[in-house]
Design a protein around this motif. Structure first.
Motif, PDB file in Angstrom:
ATOM      1  N   PRO A 145      39.958  32.172  25.920  1.00  0.00           N
ATOM      2  CA  PRO A 145      39.261  30.958  25.534  1.00  0.00           C
ATOM      3  C   PRO A 145      38.205  31.377  24.531  1.00  0.00           C
ATOM      4  O   PRO A 145      38.008  32.550  24.192  1.00  0.00           O
ATOM      5  CB  PRO A 145      38.322  31.008  27.198  1.00  0.00           C
ATOM      6  N   GLU A 146      37.826  30.410  23.870  1.00  0.00           N
ATOM      7  CA  GLU A 146      36.817  30.769  22.671  1.00  0.00           C
ATOM      8  C   GLU A 146      35.536  31.663  23.294  1.00  0.00           C
ATOM      9  O   GLU A 146      35.116  31.156  24.170  1.00  0.00           O
ATOM     10  CB  GLU A 146      36.227  29.452  22.141  1.00  0.00           C
ATOM     11  N   GLY A 147      35.010  32.408  22.322  1.00  0.00           N
ATOM     12  CA  GLY A 147      34.367  33.177  22.515  1.00  0.00           C
ATOM     13  C   GLY A 147      34.657  34.763  23.406  1.00  0.00           C
ATOM     14  O   GLY A 147      33.798  35.387  23.476  1.00  0.00           O
ATOM     15  N   ILE A 148      35.821  34.821  23.889  1.00  0.00           N
ATOM     16  CA  ILE A 148      36.439  36.124  24.274  1.00  0.00           C
ATOM     17  C   ILE A 148      37.497  36.425  23.499  1.00  0.00           C
ATOM     18  O   ILE A 148      38.521  36.008  23.285  1.00  0.00           O
ATOM     19  CB  ILE A 148      36.818  35.849  25.766  1.00  0.00           C
ATOM     20  N   ALA A 149      37.229  37.629  22.636  1.00  0.00           N
ATOM     21  CA  ALA A 149      38.006  38.083  21.797  1.00  0.00           C
ATOM     22  C   ALA A 149      39.057  39.071  22.684  1.00  0.00           C
ATOM     23  O   ALA A 149      38.918  39.711  23.307  1.00  0.00           O
ATOM     24  CB  ALA A 149      37.467  39.155  20.958  1.00  0.00           C
ATOM     25  N   VAL A 164      43.456  40.647  42.031  1.00  0.00           N
ATOM     26  CA  VAL A 164      43.853  40.295  40.791  1.00  0.00           C
ATOM     27  C   VAL A 164      42.835  39.440  40.016  1.00  0.00           C
ATOM     28  O   VAL A 164      42.463  39.779  38.852  1.00  0.00           O
ATOM     29  CB  VAL A 164      45.170  39.322  40.665  1.00  0.00           C
ATOM     30  N   VAL A 165      41.976  38.738  41.074  1.00  0.00           N
ATOM     31  CA  VAL A 165      40.942  37.940  40.080  1.00  0.00           C
ATOM     32  C   VAL A 165      39.945  38.773  39.748  1.00  0.00           C
ATOM     33  O   VAL A 165      39.268  38.668  38.721  1.00  0.00           O
ATOM     34  CB  VAL A 165      40.628  36.795  41.384  1.00  0.00           C
ATOM     35  N   ALA A 166      39.565  39.850  40.859  1.00  0.00           N
ATOM     36  CA  ALA A 166      38.577  40.770  40.356  1.00  0.00           C
ATOM     37  C   ALA A 166      38.682  41.496  39.088  1.00  0.00           C
ATOM     38  O   ALA A 166      38.004  41.727  38.207  1.00  0.00           O
ATOM     39  CB  ALA A 166      38.283  41.767  41.384  1.00  0.00           C
ATOM     40  N   ALA A 167      40.080  41.732  38.764  1.00  0.00           N
ATOM     41  CA  ALA A 167      40.326  42.693  37.565  1.00  0.00           C
ATOM     42  C   ALA A 167      40.307  41.536  36.387  1.00  0.00           C
ATOM     43  O   ALA A 167      39.833  42.015  35.529  1.00  0.00           O
ATOM     44  CB  ALA A 167      42.003  42.889  37.622  1.00  0.00           C
ATOM     45  N   GLN A 168      40.722  40.400  36.752  1.00  0.00           N
ATOM     46  CA  GLN A 168      40.634  39.597  35.471  1.00  0.00           C
ATOM     47  C   GLN A 168      39.191  39.169  35.055  1.00  0.00           C
ATOM     48  O   GLN A 168      38.593  38.997  33.931  1.00  0.00           O
ATOM     49  CB  GLN A 168      41.389  38.270  35.709  1.00  0.00           C
ATOM     50  N   THR A 169      38.240  39.139  36.216  1.00  0.00           N
ATOM     51  CA  THR A 169      36.978  38.795  36.036  1.00  0.00           C
ATOM     52  C   THR A 169      36.381  40.230  35.334  1.00  0.00           C
ATOM     53  O   THR A 169      35.392  39.543  34.321  1.00  0.00           O
ATOM     54  CB  THR A 169      36.209  38.566  37.533  1.00  0.00           C
ATOM     55  N   GLY A 201      48.630  34.550  33.067  1.00  0.00           N
ATOM     56  CA  GLY A 201      48.774  32.960  32.762  1.00  0.00           C
ATOM     57  C   GLY A 201      47.992  32.044  33.600  1.00  0.00           C
ATOM     58  O   GLY A 201      47.490  31.249  33.012  1.00  0.00           O
ATOM     59  N   VAL A 202      48.096  32.227  34.816  1.00  0.00           N
ATOM     60  CA  VAL A 202      47.388  31.598  35.734  1.00  0.00           C
ATOM     61  C   VAL A 202      45.782  31.850  35.533  1.00  0.00           C
ATOM     62  O   VAL A 202      44.988  30.690  35.396  1.00  0.00           O
ATOM     63  CB  VAL A 202      47.675  31.845  37.208  1.00  0.00           C
ATOM     64  N   GLY A 203      45.278  33.003  35.034  1.00  0.00           N
ATOM     65  CA  GLY A 203      43.917  32.998  34.723  1.00  0.00           C
ATOM     66  C   GLY A 203      43.575  32.048  33.360  1.00  0.00           C
ATOM     67  O   GLY A 203      42.568  31.713  33.460  1.00  0.00           O
ATOM     68  N   TYR A 204      44.616  31.865  32.502  1.00  0.00           N
ATOM     69  CA  TYR A 204      44.287  31.367  31.464  1.00  0.00           C
ATOM     70  C   TYR A 204      43.982  29.861  31.651  1.00  0.00           C
ATOM     71  O   TYR A 204      43.195  29.054  30.983  1.00  0.00           O
ATOM     72  CB  TYR A 204      45.256  31.806  30.184  1.00  0.00           C
ATOM     73  N   VAL A 205      45.019  29.224  32.360  1.00  0.00           N
ATOM     74  CA  VAL A 205      44.947  28.010  32.492  1.00  0.00           C
ATOM     75  C   VAL A 205      44.133  27.187  33.681  1.00  0.00           C
ATOM     76  O   VAL A 205      44.100  26.239  33.860  1.00  0.00           O
ATOM     77  CB  VAL A 205      46.142  27.354  32.668  1.00  0.00           C
ATOM     78  N   SER A 206      43.647  28.395  34.492  1.00  0.00           N
ATOM     79  CA  SER A 206      42.996  27.898  35.663  1.00  0.00           C
ATOM     80  C   SER A 206      41.543  27.971  35.161  1.00  0.00           C
ATOM     81  O   SER A 206      41.115  28.908  34.461  1.00  0.00           O
ATOM     82  CB  SER A 206      43.217  28.630  36.867  1.00  0.00           C
ATOM     83  N   SER A 207      40.711  27.104  35.718  1.00  0.00           N
ATOM     84  CA  SER A 207      39.048  27.263  35.327  1.00  0.00           C
ATOM     85  C   SER A 207      38.646  28.387  36.344  1.00  0.00           C
ATOM     86  O   SER A 207      39.182  28.554  37.608  1.00  0.00           O
ATOM     87  CB  SER A 207      38.403  25.897  36.077  1.00  0.00           C
ATOM     88  N   PRO A 208      37.469  28.950  36.194  1.00  0.00           N
ATOM     89  CA  PRO A 208      37.092  30.001  36.762  1.00  0.00           C
ATOM     90  C   PRO A 208      36.761  29.794  38.325  1.00  0.00           C
ATOM     91  O   PRO A 208      37.161  30.644  39.274  1.00  0.00           O
ATOM     92  CB  PRO A 208      35.669  30.331  36.114  1.00  0.00           C
ATOM     93  N   GLU A 209      36.277  28.492  38.930  1.00  0.00           N
ATOM     94  CA  GLU A 209      36.031  28.328  40.194  1.00  0.00           C
ATOM     95  C   GLU A 209      37.345  28.154  40.912  1.00  0.00           C
ATOM     96  O   GLU A 209      37.337  28.228  42.208  1.00  0.00           O
ATOM     97  CB  GLU A 209      35.150  27.099  40.226  1.00  0.00           C
ATOM     98  N   LYS A 210      38.596  27.864  40.172  1.00  0.00           N
ATOM     99  CA  LYS A 210      39.854  27.624  41.011  1.00  0.00           C
ATOM    100  C   LYS A 210      40.623  28.675  40.808  1.00  0.00           C
ATOM    101  O   LYS A 210      41.774  28.621  41.208  1.00  0.00           O
ATOM    102  CB  LYS A 210      40.464  26.325  40.430  1.00  0.00           C
ATOM    103  N   LEU A 211      40.235  29.788  40.170  1.00  0.00           N
ATOM    104  CA  LEU A 211      40.922  31.045  39.926  1.00  0.00           C
ATOM    105  C   LEU A 211      41.517  31.705  41.108  1.00  0.00           C
ATOM    106  O   LEU A 211      42.583  31.979  41.433  1.00  0.00           O
ATOM    107  CB  LEU A 211      40.306  32.111  38.769  1.00  0.00           C
TER     108      LEU A 211
END
Length: 282
Positions: free
Chosen positions: A88-92, A213-218, A20-30
């Motif tokens: 986000p839009e564009g990511i299925a 975790v950031v690397a995995a979500q990236t 959820g943190v990954g979904y609500v945070s912008s990539p630069e602030k993740l």
């Protein structure tokens, strides 16, 4: 039954929480957001025994129901205030293979997280035995465990800051090398120097947990929760299970040899950096 509820609740919350943190945070602030998420969780683990003991001393065991108030108050707050979590839009969302397809991609990252968690948990488990063997008191044991856990939590902040310059791959590589250097030196020394080196070593090893975790979500943005579960919950659980044979090793070869092996183990984890997926990380 209570322990089972605690385990299920932890397993349900952590993957979805970090995802959820990954979904609500912008990539630069993740990285900063996940670092804050992990620091507060670890600090909660540090504070909870103190709260429990204080509650029992003042109200008795029957007064422990008071500790249920924070989650009961936070649950509706999360329900009504948190935005709907969606890709986000564009990511299925991931639809083929599910969890195991994500695990196949992130296996090298899981292996690195497993080594990290095994070393972290192993030191927390076997170091108190070394303290007792050297004549330390129960207060000394508690102090050492508290300090290495707190050090590992606070070290997440500088690790996140340095990763902006060095990148995830380099900071994770350095953390394993420096952690092994400190922990091996700690295993070969005694007294206050040994404990200081253990705090430094554990801080190096555990500092990169949010970055993992950031690397995995990236790498898997379409399956953030599953990716988080693999490098957090699955790595943590398998590392804890692996402590059982480690205990047998300690019975046979001794605490000092076991702690020395834990110090050298991060070097074996460097083999995972040879995986092609690390080329995709900055």
């Amino acid at each position: 039954f209570a322990a089972g509820l605690w385990g299920i609740g932890s397993a349900l919350y952590h993957p979805q929480g970090s995802g959820g943190v990954g979904y609500v945070s912008s990539p630069e602030k993740l990285p900063a957001s996940l670092t804050l998420f992990n620091i507060m969780g670890t600090l909660g683990v540090l504070v909870s025994p103190v709260v429990a003991i204080a509650t029992v001393k003042s109200l008795g065991y029957e007064g422990l129901w008071i500790t249920l108030l924070p989650p009961l108050l936070l649950a509706p707050l999360l329900w009504f205030c948190m935005p709907t979590l969606r890709a986000p839009e564009g990511i299925a969302p991931s639809s083929r293979g599910g969890f195991f397809s994500v695990l196949a991609v992130l296996f090298p990252l899981w292996g690195l997280a497993f080594v990290r968690d095994f070393v972290f948990q192993g030191v927390r488990f076997f170091l108190p035995l070394k303290v007792v063997l050297q004549g330390g008191s129960l207060e000394s044991v508690g102090t050492v465990v508290f300090c290495i856990t707190l050090g590992g939590s606070l070290a997440m902040v500088p690790a996140e800051r340095v990763s902006k310059r060095l990148g995830f791959k380099r900071i994770m590589l350095l953390s394993m090398i420096l952690g092994s250097l400190f922990l091996t030196s700690a295993a070969l020394s005694k007294g206050a120097l040994s404990f200081a080196l253990y705090i430094a070593g554990v801080s190096c090893i555990y500092s990169t947990m949010p970055l993992t975790v950031v690397a995995a979500q990236t790498l898997m943005p379409q399956a953030r929760s599953a990716a988080s579960a693999i490098v957090m919950g699955l790595a943590w659980g398998t590392a804890n299970a692996a402590l059982y044979p480690a205990g047998g090793f300690a019975d046979r070869f001794g605490i000092y040899s076991t702690l020395l092996l834990l110090g050298l183990l991060p070097l074996a984890g460097l083999v995972f950096f040879l995986s092609p997926i690390f080329r995709q990380l900055k």
